[in-house]
Design a protein around this motif. Structure first.
Motif, PDB file in Angstrom:
ATOM      1  N   ILE A   5      -6.637  -3.020  14.300  1.00 30.88           N
ATOM      2  CA  ILE A   5      -6.863  -2.762  12.818  1.00 30.88           C
ATOM      3  C   ILE A   5      -5.561  -2.049  12.529  1.00 30.88           C
ATOM      4  O   ILE A   5      -5.125  -2.544  11.126  1.00 30.88           O
ATOM      5  CB  ILE A   5      -8.170  -1.796  12.616  1.00 30.88           C
ATOM      6  N   ALA A   6      -5.081  -1.165  13.000  1.00 24.24           N
ATOM      7  CA  ALA A   6      -3.770  -0.527  12.651  1.00 24.24           C
ATOM      8  C   ALA A   6      -2.609  -1.656  12.610  1.00 24.24           C
ATOM      9  O   ALA A   6      -1.855  -1.612  11.717  1.00 24.24           O
ATOM     10  CB  ALA A   6      -3.449   0.546  13.724  1.00 24.24           C
ATOM     11  N   TRP A   7      -2.702  -2.541  13.650  1.00 25.04           N
ATOM     12  CA  TRP A   7      -1.784  -3.511  13.673  1.00 25.04           C
ATOM     13  C   TRP A   7      -1.775  -4.634  12.448  1.00 25.04           C
ATOM     14  O   TRP A   7      -0.749  -5.113  11.691  1.00 25.04           O
ATOM     15  CB  TRP A   7      -1.984  -4.282  14.969  1.00 25.04           C
ATOM     16  N   ILE A   8      -2.998  -4.900  12.092  1.00 24.43           N
ATOM     17  CA  ILE A   8      -3.229  -5.592  10.829  1.00 24.43           C
ATOM     18  C   ILE A   8      -3.009  -5.186   9.788  1.00 24.43           C
ATOM     19  O   ILE A   8      -2.294  -5.480   8.928  1.00 24.43           O
ATOM     20  CB  ILE A   8      -4.738  -6.122  10.980  1.00 24.43           C
ATOM     21  N   MET A   9      -3.196  -3.743   9.394  1.00 25.44           N
ATOM     22  CA  MET A   9      -2.805  -3.079   8.219  1.00 25.44           C
ATOM     23  C   MET A   9      -1.156  -2.909   8.329  1.00 25.44           C
ATOM     24  O   MET A   9      -0.637  -2.995   7.210  1.00 25.44           O
ATOM     25  CB  MET A   9      -3.592  -1.867   8.231  1.00 25.44           C
ATOM     26  N   CYS A  10      -0.573  -2.627   9.394  1.00 23.32           N
ATOM     27  CA  CYS A  10       0.822  -2.708   9.371  1.00 23.32           C
ATOM     28  C   CYS A  10       1.432  -4.201   8.994  1.00 23.32           C
ATOM     29  O   CYS A  10       2.393  -3.939   7.932  1.00 23.32           O
ATOM     30  CB  CYS A  10       1.405  -2.372  10.724  1.00 23.32           C
ATOM     31  N   ARG A  11       0.886  -5.284   9.278  1.00 24.96           N
ATOM     32  CA  ARG A  11       1.451  -6.513   8.932  1.00 24.96           C
ATOM     33  C   ARG A  11       1.123  -6.638   7.381  1.00 24.96           C
ATOM     34  O   ARG A  11       1.738  -7.247   6.600  1.00 24.96           O
ATOM     35  CB  ARG A  11       0.681  -7.631   9.608  1.00 24.96           C
ATOM     36  N   VAL A  12      -0.006  -5.992   6.867  1.00 24.31           N
ATOM     37  CA  VAL A  12      -0.374  -6.320   5.658  1.00 24.31           C
ATOM     38  C   VAL A  12       0.623  -5.512   4.457  1.00 24.31           C
ATOM     39  O   VAL A  12       0.983  -5.902   3.684  1.00 24.31           O
ATOM     40  CB  VAL A  12      -1.882  -5.993   5.044  1.00 24.31           C
ATOM     41  N   ARG A  13       0.758  -4.360   4.899  1.00 24.19           N
ATOM     42  CA  ARG A  13       1.695  -3.588   4.272  1.00 24.19           C
ATOM     43  C   ARG A  13       3.172  -4.166   4.286  1.00 24.19           C
ATOM     44  O   ARG A  13       3.852  -3.992   3.314  1.00 24.19           O
ATOM     45  CB  ARG A  13       1.760  -2.128   4.931  1.00 24.19           C
ATOM     46  N   ARG A  14       3.548  -4.569   5.359  1.00 29.97           N
ATOM     47  CA  ARG A  14       4.858  -5.158   5.771  1.00 29.97           C
ATOM     48  C   ARG A  14       4.931  -6.561   4.937  1.00 29.97           C
ATOM     49  O   ARG A  14       6.294  -6.576   4.285  1.00 29.97           O
ATOM     50  CB  ARG A  14       5.111  -5.664   7.073  1.00 29.97           C
ATOM     51  N   TYR A  15       3.920  -7.322   4.621  1.00 30.80           N
ATOM     52  CA  TYR A  15       4.453  -8.438   3.887  1.00 30.80           C
ATOM     53  C   TYR A  15       3.762  -8.567   2.378  1.00 30.80           C
ATOM     54  O   TYR A  15       3.738  -9.615   1.701  1.00 30.80           O
ATOM     55  CB  TYR A  15       3.645  -9.804   4.758  1.00 30.80           C
ATOM     56  N   ARG A  16       3.075  -7.625   2.005  1.00 30.62           N
ATOM     57  CA  ARG A  16       2.315  -7.619   0.871  1.00 30.62           C
ATOM     58  C   ARG A  16       3.298  -7.789  -0.378  1.00 30.62           C
ATOM     59  O   ARG A  16       4.328  -6.992  -0.065  1.00 30.62           O
ATOM     60  CB  ARG A  16       1.266  -6.701   0.650  1.00 30.62           C
ATOM     61  N   PRO A  17       3.030  -8.279  -1.411  1.00 32.34           N
ATOM     62  CA  PRO A  17       4.236  -8.213  -2.463  1.00 32.34           C
ATOM     63  C   PRO A  17       4.070  -6.855  -3.391  1.00 32.34           C
ATOM     64  O   PRO A  17       2.853  -6.583  -3.666  1.00 32.34           O
ATOM     65  CB  PRO A  17       3.719  -9.333  -3.538  1.00 32.34           C
ATOM     66  N   ASP A  18       5.117  -6.304  -3.564  1.00 27.45           N
ATOM     67  CA  ASP A  18       5.231  -4.807  -4.327  1.00 27.45           C
ATOM     68  C   ASP A  18       6.415  -4.657  -4.905  1.00 27.45           C
ATOM     69  O   ASP A  18       7.208  -5.742  -4.814  1.00 27.45           O
ATOM     70  CB  ASP A  18       4.753  -3.862  -3.172  1.00 27.45           C
ATOM     71  N   ASP A  19       6.794  -3.625  -5.418  1.00 28.70           N
ATOM     72  CA  ASP A  19       8.080  -3.458  -6.336  1.00 28.70           C
ATOM     73  C   ASP A  19       9.018  -2.360  -5.553  1.00 28.70           C
ATOM     74  O   ASP A  19       9.567  -1.867  -5.993  1.00 28.70           O
ATOM     75  CB  ASP A  19       7.520  -2.926  -7.734  1.00 28.70           C
ATOM     76  N   ASN A  20       8.918  -2.555  -4.069  1.00 22.52           N
ATOM     77  CA  ASN A  20       9.663  -1.792  -3.345  1.00 22.52           C
ATOM     78  C   ASN A  20      11.021  -2.194  -3.345  1.00 22.52           C
ATOM     79  O   ASN A  20      11.420  -2.996  -2.880  1.00 22.52           O
ATOM     80  CB  ASN A  20       9.235  -1.589  -1.901  1.00 22.52           C
ATOM     81  N   ALA A  21      11.852  -1.060  -3.770  1.00 21.50           N
ATOM     82  CA  ALA A  21      13.402  -1.407  -4.129  1.00 21.50           C
ATOM     83  C   ALA A  21      14.045  -1.338  -2.629  1.00 21.50           C
ATOM     84  O   ALA A  21      15.169  -2.262  -2.606  1.00 21.50           O
ATOM     85  CB  ALA A  21      13.970   0.000  -4.938  1.00 21.50           C
ATOM     86  N   LEU A  22      13.542  -1.140  -1.607  1.00 19.79           N
ATOM     87  CA  LEU A  22      13.969  -1.191  -0.395  1.00 19.79           C
ATOM     88  C   LEU A  22      14.028  -2.563   0.289  1.00 19.79           C
ATOM     89  O   LEU A  22      14.625  -3.090   1.071  1.00 19.79           O
ATOM     90  CB  LEU A  22      13.660  -0.270   0.647  1.00 19.79           C
TER      91      LEU A  22
END
Length: 197
Positions: A5-22
């Protein structure tokens, strides 16, 4: 389970569209490529179902064309002992004669496991052309074949899409490393102090 579950959530956070300036433009491209790959993989189920339906229909059509007739042995058939440890023996091939539904006499050879004398009758399967063939597949075999075909089509699509995604990511990584090297070269030029003579 927690690790998955932690691996899946990490991938979701990594690839989700957002306004992260970095997040770099290449990161956004990678996320878009992953989304397109997932959509295409889901869409590949439809052609897999169509191919499986076609295979199932063809198997049923072939099975409907096969029927059994009585054939007369043209020679004696001796019993073949089963081989130990190697599965069932294929049987001895003996010559037989049969009559097609159109009334034409044909001859051929079939494999028999049991002993039978010349002139006795055996049941054989023939196809629509009146030639010897194997027994028709059972409904379970037809279902298994169509499901296997669908799974193989989806797996093939998954491998092709995965290969395309890896190639795209490799190209992005090359671009990222080139950008990284360029940025370090610019930083090095800015940070380097001129030598005093």
């Amino acid at each position: 389970m927690k690790a998955a579950i932690a691996w899946i959530m990490c991938r979701v956070r990594r690839y989700r569209p957002d306004d992260n300036a970095l997040r770099r433009p290449s990161d956004r491209l990678e996320a878009a490529a992953l989304a397109v790959t997932a959509i295409l993989l889901v869409l590949s189920v439809w052609p897999a179902v169509l191919v499986a339906e076609h295979v199932s229909e063809q198997e049923r059509k072939d099975a409907a064309e096969r029927h059994h007739v009585l054939a007369t042995l043209l020679e004696d058939a001796l019993a073949i002992p089963l081989s130990l440890g190697r599965g069932a023996s294929p049987g001895k091939r003996v010559a037989v004669r049969w009559v097609t539904p159109e009334g034409e006499q044909r001859t051929g050879t079939v494999a028999l496991q049991k002993a039978a004398g010349k002139g006795s009758t055996v049941r054989v399967w023939i196809d629509g052309a009146g030639e010897l063939t194997t027994p028709p597949p059972t409904p379970g075999t037809i279902g298994f074949t169509s499901i296997s075909t669908a799974v193989l089509v989806v797996m093939g699509a998954a491998w092709v899409l995965y290969g395309c995604l890896l190639g795209f990511r490799r190209a992005l990584d090359r671009r990222r490393y080139a950008d990284w090297d360029r940025a370090w070269a610019q930083a090095n030029a800015r940070w380097r102090r001129p030598h005093q003579s």
